[in-house]
Design a protein around this motif. Structure first.
Motif, mmCIF file in Angstrom:
data_model
loop_
_atom_site.group_PDB
_atom_site.id
_atom_site.type_symbol
_atom_site.label_atom_id
_atom_site.label_comp_id
_atom_site.label_asym_id
_atom_site.label_seq_id
_atom_site.Cartn_x
_atom_site.Cartn_y
_atom_site.Cartn_z
ATOM 1 N N ASN A 165 -58.568 -77.666 23.493
ATOM 2 C CA ASN A 165 -57.933 -77.134 24.710
ATOM 3 C C ASN A 165 -58.715 -75.947 25.259
ATOM 4 O O ASN A 165 -58.877 -75.808 26.472
ATOM 5 N N ASP A 166 -59.264 -75.101 24.366
ATOM 6 C CA ASP A 166 -60.055 -73.956 24.830
ATOM 7 C C ASP A 166 -61.367 -74.426 25.459
ATOM 8 O O ASP A 166 -61.845 -73.845 26.429
ATOM 9 N N SER A 168 -46.822 -80.003 20.460
ATOM 10 C CA SER A 168 -46.826 -79.776 21.909
ATOM 11 C C SER A 168 -45.710 -80.572 22.523
ATOM 12 O O SER A 168 -45.340 -81.627 22.013
ATOM 13 N N VAL A 223 -52.671 -77.611 21.496
ATOM 14 C CA VAL A 223 -53.466 -76.710 20.670
ATOM 15 C C VAL A 223 -53.576 -77.448 19.346
ATOM 16 O O VAL A 223 -52.560 -77.709 18.704
ATOM 17 N N LYS A 237 -61.265 -76.636 18.815
ATOM 18 C CA LYS A 237 -60.423 -75.966 19.804
ATOM 19 C C LYS A 237 -60.620 -76.688 21.128
ATOM 20 O O LYS A 237 -61.213 -76.153 22.073
#
Ligand code: MSP
Length: 512
Positions: free
Chosen positions: A405-406, A333, A328, A403
């Motif tokens: 990862n989204d 992470s 994110v 964003k």
């Protein structure tokens, strides 16, 4: 045509490239490719930081001249970026003649304007960070990054009047909400600026350290590495040399950095730019750290993840995919081999790989390896077409909001919806009663998959291009409209795109 200029930090040439360096560089590459494939004109700059005490020490330990040492070390980064499919437009080295000249010119300009002065200084110096620390910044009287006691150094040096620009910087940050992102980092910088800002020592006496760019106004001194290194962002695009090129690319759209180098980029750099009369970059974006089994990677802990080990085992594109999908942006992470394997198997081997396999097998078996006719659309197909048409807009918007990862998850959710469509209409059964209807399902599954693959192309440039061939398509622009896949187009040979990773027993149990 819009322009997009993006940079990574320039890495210490001494370091062996690890997953942290690879992450920032892959992220910059992925963002560059998204912009390029959307039709923007892109300049992507990366490189190496080659002056300073650490480099000089390492060279003398090896018994070679510092420049020779750098020439030998830099290859590790350059080769690594080639391996990782990085397409940077320029690779800058701070030992490049052009860069050195720009540093000297800007130093002279700031000196002439009165913002550099000579003074005596006593300070606590960390060789690891190549910077002085104030007592307040220390944790348990040690460097917060290296947890080592610092040496007190007393010497005469040149100073940059950074303090003069404190209020201007605070005002600038307040007036430009996009200047430092994410917001947490912006608040951190504003918090730091609540204390009086000191001036910045920007020289090192040659008697202590000779490996650096000589000050243009005093040959007994070399330039402090950070003052030298930060200027790569302007020297790399022709500042003071090629006005046309510089005007074309500056200001940078993104300086990508890790959160460890926030102060140098969000305090030193902007004040240097104020003093030099150069406009500020649009956004400085600080991402978090990759931790290894929850710890920051470090040589001393022996938990450094080497990108080479991973790519040798799993291939480059899956590693790029994992790094983009699992961080994110802005937060830390955790990297673990098991976490990697689970993500790889579920997203790439199952969701994506199985879909390709199914489409390819059925088309080859029943349609002579050629994409069938689209036929009439039922409600299911209309739904797939509709969500496929808005997918690119949604994903690109998320990428613009950083964003990543989204964005990946949105595309993968679409891939899963194609799988559900196949499960529901079962072309493998339909083929027995209604070949045309089965062809319609396969066409729509393949065309939807093509749209998804196109959006994953900046992340996995080689594998997606190959898979596109396996469904009779090829790479196009990012937002390609529905219907590009031509009936009758021939599928290339099928090869399992993402062979499953065998999980060890422990991971399997954890998953269950
Ligand atoms: N040479 C300076 C930067 C000068 S830029 C004008 C420097 N170099 S570095 O080799 O230490 O690289 C720092 C960058 O590597 C960090 O900002 C970050 O982008 C990346 N990372 C290093 N370790 C990291 C992790 N464990 N995780 C993620 N990225 C981190 O500082």
């Amino acid at each position: 045509m819009k322009k997009f200029y993006i940079t990574t930090p320039i890495y210490y040439v001494n370091d062996e490239p690890h997953i942290g360096h690879a992450y920032t560089t892959i992220l910059a590459d992925v963002l560059s490719r998204y912009h390029r494939e959307a039709g923007d004109e892109v300049f992507f700059l990366t490189g190496t930081d080659e002056h300073g005490q650490k480099v000089s020490q390492a060279a003398s330990e090896r018994g070679v001249e510092p420049k020779k040492h750098c020439d030998e070390m830099v290859i590790r980064f350059q080769n690594m970026w080639k391996k990782l499919h990085i397409e940077n437009d320029h690779f800058i080295r701070t030992t490049d003649k052009d860069h050195q000249e720009v540093v000297k010119e800007i130093l002279q300009q700031i000196y002439d304007s009165g913002d550099i002065y000579f003074d005596e200084y006593t300070g606590l110096y960390c060789v690891g960070c190549e910077r002085f620390y104030t007592e307040k910044e220390l944790v348990d009287e040690k460097c917060p990054q290296h947890q080592e006691s610092l040496k007190e150094i007393k010497e005469t040096n040149y100073f940059f009047r950074m303090s003069k620009y404190q209020q201007q910087l605070i005002d600038y940050i307040n007036e430009h909400p996009e200047f430092i992102l994410p917001k947490t980092r912006r608040n951190e910088v504003l918090g730091f600026l609540r204390q009086p800002l000191g001036d910045l020592c920007i020289s090192r006496p040659k008697s202590r350290l000779s490996w650096g760019i000589e000050l243009p106004f005093d040959s007994d001194y070399v330039t402090y590495v950070w003052f030298d290194a930060l200027l790569n962002y302007v020297s790399g695009i022709g500042a003071k040399k090629d006005d046309k090129q510089f005007a074309k690319w500056w200001p940078a759209d993104y300086h990508l950095i890790g959160k460890d180098i926030l102060t140098t980029h969000c305090v030193y750099w902007p004040t240097m730019l104020f003093a030099a009369g150069i406009p500020q970059p649009r956004t400085i974006f600080a991402h978090g750290w990759w931790l290894s089994d929850e710890f920051k990677m470090s040589k001393s802990l022996g938990n450094v993840i080497k990108p080479l080990d991973l790519i040798d085992r799993y291939g480059v594109d899956p590693v790029r995919y994992f790094l983009m999908r699992d961080m994110v942006l802005g937060q830390d992470s955790n990297f673990s081999p098991d976490g990697f394997a689970l993500r790889y198997n579920s997203d790439l081997a199952n969701d994506l790989g199985n879909l390709v396999g199914r489409i390819s097998t059925l088309v080859r078996r029943h349609f002579d390896g050629k994409i069938p006719e689209p036929g009439e659309q039922s409600r299911e197909e209309t739904q797939l077409v509709e969500s496929g048409s808005t997918l690119a807009v949604e994903a690109i918007e998320l990428i613009h909001e950083m964003k990543m990862n989204d964005a990946v998850e949105t595309v993968m959710e679409y891939v899963r919806s194609i799988n559900r469509y196949m499960e529901k209409l079962m072309p493998w059964k339909l083929i027995k009663s209604d070949k045309a209807a089965a062809g319609t399902v396969l066409y729509h599954a393949a065309e939807s998959l093509r749209i998804a693959l196109q959006l994953l192309h900046p992340i996995m440039p080689v594998r997606t291009a190959k898979i596109l061939g396996m469904i009779g398509a090829s790479v196009t622009e990012l937002k390609s409209p529905w219907g590009q896949l031509k009936s009758g187009s021939k599928l290339s040979e099928f090869e399992v795109p993402f062979p499953r990773i065998e999980l060890n027993q422990k991971t399997k149990q954890a998953k269950e």
